[in-house]
Design an enzyme around this catalytic site. Structure first.
Site, PDB file in Angstrom:
ATOM      1  N   HIS A   1       0.853  -1.181   0.000  1.00  0.00           N
ATOM      2  CA  HIS A   1       0.000   0.000   0.000  1.00  0.00           C
ATOM      3  C   HIS A   1       0.894   1.238   0.000  1.00  0.00           C
ATOM      4  O   HIS A   1       2.004   1.218   0.553  1.00  0.00           O
ATOM      5  CB  HIS A   1      -0.890   0.027   1.240  1.00  0.00           C
ATOM      6  CG  HIS A   1      -1.978  -0.993   1.227  1.00  0.00           C
ATOM      7  ND1 HIS A   1      -3.128  -0.841   1.961  1.00  0.00           N
ATOM      8  CD2 HIS A   1      -2.095  -2.188   0.593  1.00  0.00           C
ATOM      9  CE1 HIS A   1      -3.918  -1.887   1.783  1.00  0.00           C
ATOM     10  NE2 HIS A   1      -3.306  -2.721   0.954  1.00  0.00           N
TER      11      HIS A   1
ATOM     12  N   GLU B   1       0.884   3.898   1.731  1.00  0.00           N
ATOM     13  CA  GLU B   1       1.289   4.355   3.055  1.00  0.00           C
ATOM     14  C   GLU B   1       2.455   3.541   3.603  1.00  0.00           C
ATOM     15  O   GLU B   1       3.438   4.096   4.111  1.00  0.00           O
ATOM     16  CB  GLU B   1       0.131   4.267   4.049  1.00  0.00           C
ATOM     17  CG  GLU B   1      -1.099   5.044   3.666  1.00  0.00           C
ATOM     18  CD  GLU B   1      -2.134   4.196   2.941  1.00  0.00           C
ATOM     19  OE1 GLU B   1      -1.780   3.523   1.936  1.00  0.00           O
ATOM     20  OE2 GLU B   1      -3.300   4.203   3.361  1.00  0.00           O
TER      21      GLU B   1
ATOM     22  N   CYS C   1      -6.380   2.004   5.705  1.00  0.00           N
ATOM     23  CA  CYS C   1      -7.013   0.767   6.170  1.00  0.00           C
ATOM     24  C   CYS C   1      -6.410   0.394   7.528  1.00  0.00           C
ATOM     25  O   CYS C   1      -5.518   1.074   8.042  1.00  0.00           O
ATOM     26  CB  CYS C   1      -6.777  -0.347   5.157  1.00  0.00           C
ATOM     27  SG  CYS C   1      -5.042  -0.871   5.044  1.00  0.00           S
TER      28      CYS C   1
ATOM     29  N   CYS D   1      -2.560  -0.080   7.393  1.00  0.00           N
ATOM     30  CA  CYS D   1      -1.807   1.166   7.253  1.00  0.00           C
ATOM     31  C   CYS D   1      -1.949   2.063   8.477  1.00  0.00           C
ATOM     32  O   CYS D   1      -0.978   2.698   8.898  1.00  0.00           O
ATOM     33  CB  CYS D   1      -2.248   1.888   5.989  1.00  0.00           C
ATOM     34  SG  CYS D   1      -1.823   0.950   4.493  1.00  0.00           S
TER      35      CYS D   1
END
Length: 151
Positions: A52, A54, A82, A85
């Site tokens: 991801h 992040e 999410c 993260c």
């Protein structure tokens, strides 16, 4: 660099994810107003469920700064993080989180959960939500509309 300017860079990163079919989410990490890391989603490109924007940006920032504690850093991301993260921001002892669009299906910084403000965890991360939210949401909406049309 202010939040709006940083979000513009995160949006540029999000658009870069489109080149390899990834969900357009982008992130930048700032320290003292300077960019120390910028990434976008690479789950499809790397075949990695943890890739991801992040997480990748936090990893790069830690490497650039020479340590995992990012208490002087601000993470700016186009979509509400999410659970994975948001947990990474807490574990990084992040100084501040800024996000654009809310994620009602998986958001973990206010929508479904609020990991960044859970006093039971070892760190709380101040969150600023909704920066350039319409632009961030429009990019995601267009991406998923295209996916549905092609399905």
């Amino acid at each position: 660099m202010d939040d709006e300017q940083a979000m513009a860079l995160a949006l540029d990163e999000a658009r870069a994810a489109l080149a390899h079919g990834d969900v357009p989410v982008g992130a930048v990490v700032l320290v003292g107003g300077d960019v120390v890391a910028r990434r976008h989603n690479e789950r499809e490109a790397a075949a990695d469920p943890t890739a991801h924007a992040e997480v990748l940006a936090l990893r790069d920032a830690a490497a650039a700064l020479g340590g995992w504690r990012l208490d002087d850093a601000t993470l700016v991301v186009t979509l509400e993080p999410c659970a994975m993260c948001a947990g990474a921001t807490v574990n990084a002892r992040l100084g501040r989180l800024v996000f654009g669009a809310t994620d009602l299906r998986a958001g973990a910084t206010g929508s479904l959960y609020n990991l960044c403000a859970d006093p039971r965890l070892n760190h709380e991360v101040p969150v600023t939500a909704g920066v350039r939210a319409d632009e961030c949401a429009a990019l995601l909406t267009a991406f998923f509309a295209g996916r549905r049309a092609g399905a």
